[in-house]
Design a protein around this motif. Structure first.
Motif, short mmCIF file in Angstrom:
data_model
loop_
_atom_site.label_atom_id
_atom_site.label_comp_id
_atom_site.label_asym_id
_atom_site.label_seq_id
_atom_site.Cartn_x
_atom_site.Cartn_y
_atom_site.Cartn_z
N THR A 1 -18.33 10.60 13.45
CA THR A 1 -19.30 10.38 14.55
C THR A 1 -19.19 8.96 15.09
O THR A 1 -19.11 8.73 16.31
CB THR A 1 -20.72 10.65 14.05
N ARG A 2 -19.17 7.97 14.19
CA ARG A 2 -19.07 6.57 14.63
C ARG A 2 -17.72 6.30 15.29
O ARG A 2 -17.64 5.55 16.27
CB ARG A 2 -19.29 5.64 13.43
N ARG A 3 -16.66 6.89 14.77
CA ARG A 3 -15.34 6.72 15.37
C ARG A 3 -15.32 7.32 16.77
O ARG A 3 -14.76 6.72 17.71
CB ARG A 3 -14.29 7.41 14.49
N THR A 4 -15.94 8.49 16.93
CA THR A 4 -15.99 9.13 18.25
C THR A 4 -16.80 8.29 19.24
O THR A 4 -16.40 8.14 20.40
CB THR A 4 -16.59 10.54 18.11
N GLN A 5 -17.93 7.74 18.76
CA GLN A 5 -18.74 6.87 19.63
C GLN A 5 -17.94 5.64 20.06
O GLN A 5 -17.99 5.23 21.22
CB GLN A 5 -20.02 6.46 18.89
N TYR A 6 -17.19 5.06 19.13
CA TYR A 6 -16.36 3.89 19.43
C TYR A 6 -15.30 4.25 20.47
O TYR A 6 -15.11 3.54 21.46
CB TYR A 6 -15.72 3.39 18.13
N ASP A 7 -14.61 5.38 20.22
CA ASP A 7 -13.57 5.80 21.16
C ASP A 7 -14.16 6.11 22.53
O ASP A 7 -13.55 5.82 23.57
CB ASP A 7 -12.84 7.04 20.62
N LEU A 8 -15.37 6.70 22.55
CA LEU A 8 -16.02 7.03 23.81
C LEU A 8 -16.38 5.76 24.60
O LEU A 8 -16.14 5.68 25.81
CB LEU A 8 -17.27 7.86 23.54
N LEU B 1 0.83 -1.20 0.00
CA LEU B 1 0.00 0.00 0.00
C LEU B 1 0.87 1.26 0.00
O LEU B 1 2.00 1.25 0.50
CB LEU B 1 -0.91 0.02 1.23
N THR B 2 0.32 2.33 -0.56
CA THR B 2 0.97 3.64 -0.42
C THR B 2 0.42 4.32 0.84
O THR B 2 -0.60 3.90 1.40
CB THR B 2 0.69 4.53 -1.63
N ALA B 3 1.08 5.39 1.24
CA ALA B 3 0.61 6.14 2.41
C ALA B 3 -0.78 6.73 2.16
O ALA B 3 -1.62 6.80 3.07
CB ALA B 3 1.60 7.25 2.75
N MET B 4 -1.05 7.11 0.90
CA MET B 4 -2.38 7.64 0.57
C MET B 4 -3.46 6.58 0.75
O MET B 4 -4.56 6.87 1.25
CB MET B 4 -2.38 8.18 -0.87
N ALA B 5 -3.16 5.33 0.36
CA ALA B 5 -4.14 4.24 0.54
C ALA B 5 -4.41 4.01 2.03
O ALA B 5 -5.54 3.69 2.43
CB ALA B 5 -3.62 2.97 -0.11
N GLU B 6 -3.38 4.14 2.85
CA GLU B 6 -3.58 3.97 4.29
C GLU B 6 -4.53 5.02 4.85
O GLU B 6 -5.27 4.75 5.81
CB GLU B 6 -2.23 4.05 5.01
N GLU B 7 -4.55 6.21 4.23
CA GLU B 7 -5.50 7.24 4.67
C GLU B 7 -6.94 6.81 4.38
O GLU B 7 -7.86 7.13 5.12
CB GLU B 7 -5.20 8.57 3.98
N LEU B 8 -7.13 6.08 3.29
CA LEU B 8 -8.47 5.59 2.96
C LEU B 8 -8.92 4.52 3.94
O LEU B 8 -10.12 4.36 4.20
CB LEU B 8 -8.50 5.02 1.54
N LEU B 9 -7.98 3.75 4.47
CA LEU B 9 -8.29 2.62 5.36
C LEU B 9 -8.25 3.00 6.84
O LEU B 9 -8.60 2.18 7.70
CB LEU B 9 -7.30 1.49 5.10
N ALA B 10 -7.81 4.21 7.16
CA ALA B 10 -7.66 4.62 8.56
C ALA B 10 -8.99 4.53 9.30
O ALA B 10 -10.04 4.87 8.75
CB ALA B 10 -7.12 6.06 8.62
N ASP B 11 -8.95 4.04 10.52
CA ASP B 11 -10.12 3.92 11.41
C ASP B 11 -11.09 2.83 10.98
O ASP B 11 -12.22 2.76 11.48
CB ASP B 11 -10.88 5.25 11.52
N LEU B 12 -10.68 1.94 10.09
CA LEU B 12 -11.57 0.87 9.64
C LEU B 12 -11.95 -0.05 10.80
O LEU B 12 -13.07 -0.56 10.86
CB LEU B 12 -10.87 0.07 8.53
N GLU B 13 -11.04 -0.25 11.74
CA GLU B 13 -11.27 -1.17 12.85
C GLU B 13 -12.14 -0.54 13.96
O GLU B 13 -12.47 -1.20 14.94
CB GLU B 13 -9.93 -1.62 13.45
#
Length: 796
Positions: free
Chosen positions: A339-346, A100-112
């Motif tokens: 929003t979903r990422r924030t709820q997950y982190d919360l 992957l390139t670093a740009m592709a990693e930006e697309l996949l960030a927070d997937l988990e």
């Protein structure tokens, strides 16, 4: 085919096969800093787990995401042969490797972090994301193309920095987003930015595409014209239109030559290397390079059309989208992801805080807790007793039982307390974030700014203001000072002023123009590359071209025959020239106050013609002045109709008189008497009076001086004037040229044999009218001074 194969999702800009490839590489740990893995391994994983289609279809999609000539910001970093702009296919998947390139990693960030929906794969054994979180606006920055059933998409790539700026602008006006117009967004995104560069002709097609989702762009290659030895020329192509096959283009040019449709090409070579693309087209002697280039643009893919069709899936349905709608849907997607990422982190933070609260209680009653656990018969009993004694939940009690003894150390207890305080503050921030939509937008804005800072690069594709079949070349030409040199036999060239560095007076100079034995330099004059050049001939005709049309040549080059640029009549030769700024031409065409071309003949006649009389052009030229038998148009200057004029003769007379004494005339008029000449004398120069200037006169033997204009009294027209140089002309030579100059300027002197010297005016001695002057240039035995040019480095 429409939903599951050919069209991208508007949210992450990916087709299913691309999304599955990136997700599989993410799962395999192929980050941008990880070792490469064989493409066959990646394709196998994609086929076996998520995409039960042909292996070559998957590999081609993988390879395209690795091609820097296809993707503006590649998502796969390949090692090995992944194809070329020549249309060569990638090597077999067993040979190539990818990550992957670093740009592709930006697309996949927070997937988990449960930011997107997941569905079962084709056999129900695995789960795959419906869409990627997509921190980058992938649909616009890399574009998309695909043919479905009854519909197709063709979205061009764009520049990341520009798209991020437009998104930030939209976010800042999110409450009033309905008021944001296409014109507002086009201030940030002027048009597509193709990975291969090139030129887009005009903005009408871009505006239509952005407003309606449909548009037609004319894309052109970037070329330059270079001079070779022997007066030949070559065209060098350095950038191609998007998706043009270089090998096919070269074959097409060769085919046109074989068929005889283009006759002037002598050689064709591909000199591209790892430093960039370079297609060299050498022309035959005497060929007109601009004409050949126009033929190539017309008959080959050096100019192509890109049909924009901004079609993407919105909620699973194909929709044709405007630029604003694409940006809006991306922001809405990111709002949901954040929003979903924030709820997950919360939730994670609250769960950890809950455990820490139990551990704090245990540390507060440490001796009692230890005694309780030590006396309990088993762990389950200890857990129940802890819950009953201290009011703990089962999770908290289990955490106390699992706590290692090292946590009892004072430092560890302090760290636990700090972690709890930090978590409490984080929970407060996350809850505040979820409670305020504007803060969510602020997070998205910050992430876009971070993306821009990390990955932004300069625009590669230039956009020309107007789309015409023959585009305005001046939009690619820097407006800079230049010198145009002419020879008696009609050779002409343009050189940048910087080609001649200033020297002290009295030197030999440097080669300024190569000439044959039977040719000599006739003149030099200063201009700017975007000026209009008016050439005047010995027969009183005027021709007009742009300065950049005169070939840019080396300092010592001979140049191009001027008949390649203007259609001179048989035996006609250029005797005078003047440069006119585009602003003056525009002003004259709009009747906003006229300027004048003032002309002087060798026998002393003078006339003044409005510049507007010369705005129409004819291939055969325009009549500029009616000449008497034996007379020649000698010099021309541009004026605003006010002030005084100066005429200088070869025998050393100078006459200053009021311009108003010469009434404006038509083009065919012969003019009126300007100066009374003695026997054997003739006019050599005409210029406008400048109250802050000085008159610089130079003689055929290289002598010169500058004299304050205050020493030249105003006289009446048709008088003899006053003396401007000593009578010893047999020693210093007749006056060859004269110009009104200022001390802060430079001048270039050019000899008949082509030697040139650039001298600061301030270094030329100032002397009275009767002085003979000092040597400015050392001339050869058979050489003489031919011309003088005043260099104005500021804009016209």
């Amino acid at each position: 085919v429409i939903v599951a194969r050919a069209l991208p999702d508007v949210r992450d800009g990916l087709k299913p096969v691309q999304r599955r490839i990136l997700y599989v590489m993410h799962e395999m740990g192929l980050r941008s800093n990880a070792p490469y893995k064989k493409s066959a391994r990646i394709v196998g994983e994609v086929l076996g787990k998520f995409h039960p289609h042909g292996d070559m279809a998957v590999y081609e999609a993988l390879a395209r995401m690795a091609q820097d000539f296809t993707m503006r910001y590649p998502l796969v970093e390949g090692q090995g042969n992944f194809g070329s702009v020549d249309g060569d296919p990638p090597a077999a998947m067993r040979y190539t490797e990818a990550r992957l390139t670093a740009m592709a990693e930006e697309l996949l960030a927070d997937l988990e972090k449960e930011t997107v929906e997941w569905v079962d794969n084709f056999d129900g054994t695995l789960r795959e994301p419906v869409v990627l979180p997509g921190k980058a606006p992938q649909l616009l920055i890399n574009g998309a193309s695909g043919i479905a059933v009854g519909m197709a998409t063709n979205i061009p790539p764009h520049n990341l920095a520009e798209v991020c700026d437009a998104l930030v602008y939209l976010i800042d006006r999110w409450e009033e987003r309905d008021e944001v117009t296409i014109e507002d967004l086009m201030r940030f995104i002027p048009g597509p930015d193709f990975p291969t560069g090139g030129l887009i002709l005009g903005q009408e097609g871009i505006r239509a595409a952005y407003a309606t989702g449909h548009g037609r762009l004319v894309v052109r290659a970037v070329t330059r014209i270079e001079e070779l030895k022997g007066g030949r020329w070559r065209i060098v192509v350095t950038e191609l239109p998007y998706q043009v096959n270089k090998a096919a283009l070269i074959e097409r040019i060769a085919e046109l030559v074989r068929e005889g449709r283009i006759d002037d090409i002598a050689d064709l070579r591909d000199e591209s290397d790892r430093h960039g693309l370079s297609i060299v087209i050498e022309l035959k002697r005497g060929a007109r390079p601009q004409t050949v280039l126009n033929q190539l643009l017309k008959f080959t893919p050096l100019q192509t059309t890109f049909g924009v069709q901004m079609l993407a899936l919105v909620d699973g349905q194909p929709r044709v989208l405007s630029l604003k709608r694409i940006l809006q849907l991306f922001v809405e997607h990111r709002i949901q992801v954040v929003t979903r990422r924030t709820q997950y982190d919360l939730e994670k933070a609250k769960a950890r805080a809950h455990i820490l609260e139990g551990l704090r209680i245990a540390l507060q009653f440490l001796d009692e807790v230890i005694a309780l656990i030590r006396n309990a018969p088993d762990a389950e009993t200890a857990k129940v007793q802890l819950m009953g004694r201290f009011g703990l939940t089962e999770i908290q009690a289990q955490a106390i039982l699992d706590m290692p003894l090292r946590r009892l150390a004072a430092l560890e207890r302090q760290r636990l307390e700090e972690e709890y305080q930090g978590l409490t503050a984080r929970i407060t921030d996350l809850e505040a974030l979820l409670a305020d939509p504007r803060k969510i937008l602020g997070v998205i804005r910050e992430e876009l700014q971070s993306l821009k800072d990390k990955y932004a690069d300069p625009r590669r594709t230039h956009i020309l203001p107007e789309a015409t079949a023959e585009f305005a070349v001046e939009d690619l030409i820097p407006d800079e000072p230049a010198l145009v040199l002419l020879s008696h036999r009609g050779y002409v060239k343009r050189v940048p002023v910087t080609a001649y560095r200033p020297q002290g007076r009295g030197g030999r100079g440097v080669t300024g123009m190569t000439t044959d034995e039977d040719d000599a330099v006739a003149g030099v004059f200063a201009c700017r590359t975007l000026d209009y050049l008016f050439f005047f001939t010995d027969q009183g005709r005027a021709y007009r071209i742009r300065a950049y049309e005169v070939p840019d040549a080396d300092r010592a080059a001979r140049g191009l025959p001027i008949v390649n640029l203007i259609n001179l009549m048989e035996g006609e030769r250029i005797t005078a020239a003047v440069a006119v700024s585009p602003a003056w031409i525009e002003e004259a065409g709009g009747n906003g106050g006229d300027r004048y071309l003032v002309m002087a003949t060798r026998q002393g006649k003078i006339k003044r013609v409005p510049l507007s009389e010369f705005l129409t052009t004819r291939s055969a030229g325009l009549v500029a002045i009616g000449l008497e038998e034996g007379d020649v148009l000698q010099d021309v200057c541009l004026s605003d109709g006010a002030g005084d004029l100066l005429l200088v003769t070869a025998q050393g007379q100078a006459l200053r008189f009021e311009e108003a004494e010469v009434r404006p005339m038509g083009r065919t008029a012969a003019g009126v008497r300007g100066i009374r000449l003695e026997e054997g004398d003739f006019v050599v120069a005409l210029d406008r009076f400048d109250p802050e200037g000085e008159l610089l006169v130079v003689t055929a033997r290289g002598f010169g001086k500058r004299t304050p204009l205050s020493q030249y009294p105003q006289k009446g027209r048709a008088t003899g004037g006053v003396r401007t140089i000593a009578d010893r002309l047999e020693e210093i030579g007749e006056i060859a040229a004269a110009r009104v100059v200022r001390p802060e300027e430079d001048v270039v002197l050019l000899t008949a044999n082509g030697m040139a010297i650039r001298i600061p005016v301030a270094e030329i001695p100032q002397a009275g009218r009767s002085a003979r002057g000092s040597r400015l240039i050392a001339l050869g035995e058979s050489d003489r001074l031919a011309s003088l040019a005043r260099i104005r480095l500021e804009a016209s």
